[in-house]
Design a protein around this motif. Structure first.
Motif, PDB file in Angstrom:
ATOM      1  N   GLY A 108       0.842  -1.288   0.045  1.00 15.72           N
ATOM      2  CA  GLY A 108      -0.025  -0.150  -0.209  1.00 15.72           C
ATOM      3  C   GLY A 108       0.880   1.243   0.070  1.00 15.72           C
ATOM      4  N   THR A 109       1.931   1.261   0.903  1.00 10.73           N
ATOM      5  CA  THR A 109       2.694   2.612   1.001  1.00 10.73           C
ATOM      6  C   THR A 109       3.609   2.610  -0.509  1.00 10.73           C
ATOM      7  N   MET A 110       3.991   1.383  -1.043  1.00 13.47           N
ATOM      8  CA  MET A 110       4.840   1.377  -2.094  1.00 13.47           C
ATOM      9  C   MET A 110       4.049   2.267  -3.227  1.00 13.47           C
ATOM     10  N   PHE A 111       2.577   1.688  -3.312  1.00  8.04           N
ATOM     11  CA  PHE A 111       1.490   2.213  -4.404  1.00  8.04           C
ATOM     12  C   PHE A 111       1.555   3.854  -4.018  1.00  8.04           C
ATOM     13  N   LEU A 112       1.401   4.469  -2.930  1.00  7.54           N
ATOM     14  CA  LEU A 112       1.263   5.480  -2.684  1.00  7.54           C
ATOM     15  C   LEU A 112       2.443   6.394  -3.062  1.00  7.54           C
ATOM     16  N   VAL A 113       3.529   5.968  -2.845  1.00  5.32           N
ATOM     17  CA  VAL A 113       4.748   6.884  -3.161  1.00  5.32           C
ATOM     18  C   VAL A 113       4.957   6.585  -4.667  1.00  5.32           C
ATOM     19  N   LEU A 114       4.532   5.692  -5.452  1.00  6.13           N
ATOM     20  CA  LEU A 114       4.773   5.648  -6.627  1.00  6.13           C
ATOM     21  C   LEU A 114       3.722   6.662  -7.259  1.00  6.13           C
ATOM     22  N   VAL A 115       2.540   6.889  -6.793  1.00  7.53           N
ATOM     23  CA  VAL A 115       1.475   7.918  -7.247  1.00  7.53           C
ATOM     24  C   VAL A 115       2.167   9.338  -6.874  1.00  7.53           C
ATOM     25  N   VAL A 116       2.787   9.435  -5.670  1.00  3.96           N
ATOM     26  CA  VAL A 116       3.380  10.825  -5.470  1.00  3.96           C
ATOM     27  C   VAL A 116       4.466  11.221  -6.387  1.00  3.96           C
ATOM     28  N   PHE A 117       5.164  10.052  -6.705  1.00  4.83           N
ATOM     29  CA  PHE A 117       6.589  10.353  -7.504  1.00  4.83           C
ATOM     30  C   PHE A 117       6.028  10.702  -8.959  1.00  4.83           C
ATOM     31  N   SER A 118       5.001  10.026  -9.515  1.00  5.62           N
ATOM     32  CA  SER A 118       4.535  10.396 -10.838  1.00  5.62           C
ATOM     33  C   SER A 118       3.836  11.324 -10.984  1.00  5.62           C
ATOM     34  N   THR A 119       3.155  11.953  -9.848  1.00  8.18           N
ATOM     35  CA  THR A 119       2.455  13.196 -10.099  1.00  8.18           C
ATOM     36  C   THR A 119       3.360  14.451  -9.695  1.00  8.18           C
ATOM     37  N   ASP A 121       6.636  14.499 -11.116  1.00  9.19           N
ATOM     38  CA  ASP A 121       7.516  14.214 -12.051  1.00  9.19           C
ATOM     39  C   ASP A 121       7.468  15.457 -13.128  1.00  9.19           C
ATOM     40  N   ILE A 122       8.156  16.353 -13.080  1.00 12.14           N
ATOM     41  CA  ILE A 122       7.983  17.382 -14.209  1.00 12.14           C
ATOM     42  C   ILE A 122       8.016  17.131 -15.574  1.00 12.14           C
ATOM     43  N   ARG A 123       8.881  16.052 -15.715  1.00 10.56           N
ATOM     44  CA  ARG A 123       9.444  15.374 -17.212  1.00 10.56           C
ATOM     45  C   ARG A 123       8.066  14.911 -17.620  1.00 10.56           C
ATOM     46  N   PHE A 130      -3.354  22.212  -8.396  1.00 16.58           N
ATOM     47  CA  PHE A 130      -4.280  21.459  -7.489  1.00 16.58           C
ATOM     48  C   PHE A 130      -4.523  20.113  -7.743  1.00 16.58           C
ATOM     49  N   LEU A 131      -3.976  19.488  -8.963  1.00 18.66           N
ATOM     50  CA  LEU A 131      -4.048  18.085  -9.261  1.00 18.66           C
ATOM     51  C   LEU A 131      -3.392  17.219  -8.612  1.00 18.66           C
ATOM     52  N   GLN A 132      -2.239  17.646  -8.103  1.00 11.41           N
ATOM     53  CA  GLN A 132      -1.334  16.517  -7.633  1.00 11.41           C
ATOM     54  C   GLN A 132      -2.080  16.048  -6.270  1.00 11.41           C
ATOM     55  N   PRO A 133      -2.303  17.107  -5.181  1.00  9.50           N
ATOM     56  CA  PRO A 133      -3.000  16.595  -4.059  1.00  9.50           C
ATOM     57  C   PRO A 133      -4.460  15.644  -4.343  1.00  9.50           C
ATOM     58  N   LEU A 134      -4.813  16.263  -5.357  1.00  5.23           N
ATOM     59  CA  LEU A 134      -6.339  15.379  -5.858  1.00  5.23           C
ATOM     60  C   LEU A 134      -5.948  14.072  -6.085  1.00  5.23           C
ATOM     61  N   ALA A 135      -4.839  13.945  -7.016  1.00  7.30           N
ATOM     62  CA  ALA A 135      -4.524  12.287  -7.183  1.00  7.30           C
ATOM     63  C   ALA A 135      -4.070  11.605  -6.005  1.00  7.30           C
ATOM     64  N   ILE A 136      -3.124  12.281  -5.435  1.00  5.38           N
ATOM     65  CA  ILE A 136      -2.649  11.568  -4.085  1.00  5.38           C
ATOM     66  C   ILE A 136      -3.721  11.324  -3.144  1.00  5.38           C
ATOM     67  N   GLY A 137      -4.873  12.138  -3.093  1.00  7.92           N
ATOM     68  CA  GLY A 137      -5.895  12.164  -2.132  1.00  7.92           C
ATOM     69  C   GLY A 137      -6.833  10.686  -2.675  1.00  7.92           C
ATOM     70  N   PHE A 138      -7.053  10.804  -4.129  1.00 11.61           N
ATOM     71  CA  PHE A 138      -7.606   9.623  -4.485  1.00 11.61           C
ATOM     72  C   PHE A 138      -7.027   8.352  -4.178  1.00 11.61           C
ATOM     73  N   ALA A 139      -5.787   8.350  -4.388  1.00 12.53           N
ATOM     74  CA  ALA A 139      -5.046   6.984  -4.303  1.00 12.53           C
ATOM     75  C   ALA A 139      -5.142   6.685  -2.876  1.00 12.53           C
ATOM     76  N   ILE A 140      -4.936   7.475  -1.693  1.00 17.55           N
ATOM     77  CA  ILE A 140      -5.018   7.166  -0.369  1.00 17.55           C
ATOM     78  C   ILE A 140      -6.511   6.556  -0.272  1.00 17.55           C
ATOM     79  N   LEU A 141      -7.521   7.456  -0.780  1.00 21.67           N
ATOM     80  CA  LEU A 141      -9.084   6.574  -0.713  1.00 21.67           C
ATOM     81  C   LEU A 141      -9.101   5.193  -1.206  1.00 21.67           C
ATOM     82  N   VAL A 142      -8.439   5.196  -2.312  1.00 24.68           N
ATOM     83  CA  VAL A 142      -8.571   3.465  -2.807  1.00 24.68           C
ATOM     84  C   VAL A 142      -7.994   2.706  -1.860  1.00 24.68           C
ATOM     85  N   LEU A 143      -6.589   3.114  -1.417  1.00 25.60           N
ATOM     86  CA  LEU A 143      -6.118   2.272  -0.540  1.00 25.60           C
ATOM     87  C   LEU A 143      -6.702   1.824   0.692  1.00 25.60           C
ATOM     88  N   HIS A 144      -7.393   2.830   1.227  1.00 25.89           N
ATOM     89  CA  HIS A 144      -8.166   2.823   2.591  1.00 25.89           C
ATOM     90  C   HIS A 144      -9.259   1.901   2.320  1.00 25.89           C
TER      91      HIS A 144
END
Length: 197
Positions: A108-119, A121-123, A130-144
């Motif tokens: 679960g934590t690995m998935f969260l960090v992968l989402v954080v890193f991908s959101t 990543d400027i490349r 505002f989309l980064q925290p939204l994507a991270i929040g959705f990932a946390i929701l799914v994990l919960h």
């Protein structure tokens, strides 16, 4: 956990993740939104922050966790809490064993960090918004939604240990909720760099 209604669970998690996403967004200019030691450790392992910053953030995260938990414990009526509702992280050893709980938290934590890193990543064309925290929040929701029936979903060493310590319900399971998220965060770094970069 079987007695919990899925609708109530989803509603509670929806609001908690929106709050967490908002906190990340608010703190992003100050600290980069560091509220999880596992993510902070991953950023250090990936050489995005220095050791001093990593250490300072993790100490601040645990101090903030103890302060917040102490305040909640002080203003709440926690004398008659049962293990079903006390809000800490644990698992029922009749359902899963120590190793399974460890790997659920690690994955679960690995998935969260992968989402954080991908959101962040400027490349990938992800400028700060505002989309980064939204994507991270959705990932946390799914994990919960997936993890609560098994471990109550820590994916954060502070969340997984501090409340249990404050209310006096810490046992040997606490090591899962301290170590598995840190391991998952650290393991996500080479995975992201080798596969997703």
């Amino acid at each position: 956990t079987g007695s919990r209604s899925m609708t109530a669970l989803f509603g509670k998690q929806w609001y908690q993740r929106r709050v967490r996403g908002g906190i990340i967004h608010i703190l992003s200019e100050t600290s980069g939104g560091h509220i999880n030691p596992a993510v902070t450790l991953a950023l250090f392992v990936d050489r995005r922050i220095s050791f001093i910053h990593c250490l300072f953030y993790i100490i601040a995260q645990f101090l903030g966790g103890f302060l917040g938990a102490g305040i909640l414990y002080g203003v709440g009526n926690h004398g008659n809490l049962t293990t079903d509702i006390y809000g800490g992280n644990s698992f029922d050893s009749d359902d899963i064993n120590f190793i399974q709980a460890f790997f659920i938290e690690l994955f679960g934590t690995m998935f969260l960090v992968l989402v954080v890193f991908s959101t962040i990543d400027i490349r990938r064309g992800h400028e700060p918004s505002f989309l980064q925290p939204l994507a991270i929040g959705f990932a946390i929701l799914v994990l919960h939604i997936w993890m609560i029936p098994y471990t109550n979903c820590a994916i954060n060493p502070v969340r997984g240990s501090v409340w249990n310590i404050v209310i006096g319900k810490a046992d040997e399971q606490i090591f899962i909720f301290l170590l598995a998220p840190l391991c998952g965060g650290a393991l996500a770094v080479p995975l992201y760099n080798l596969v997703f970069k």
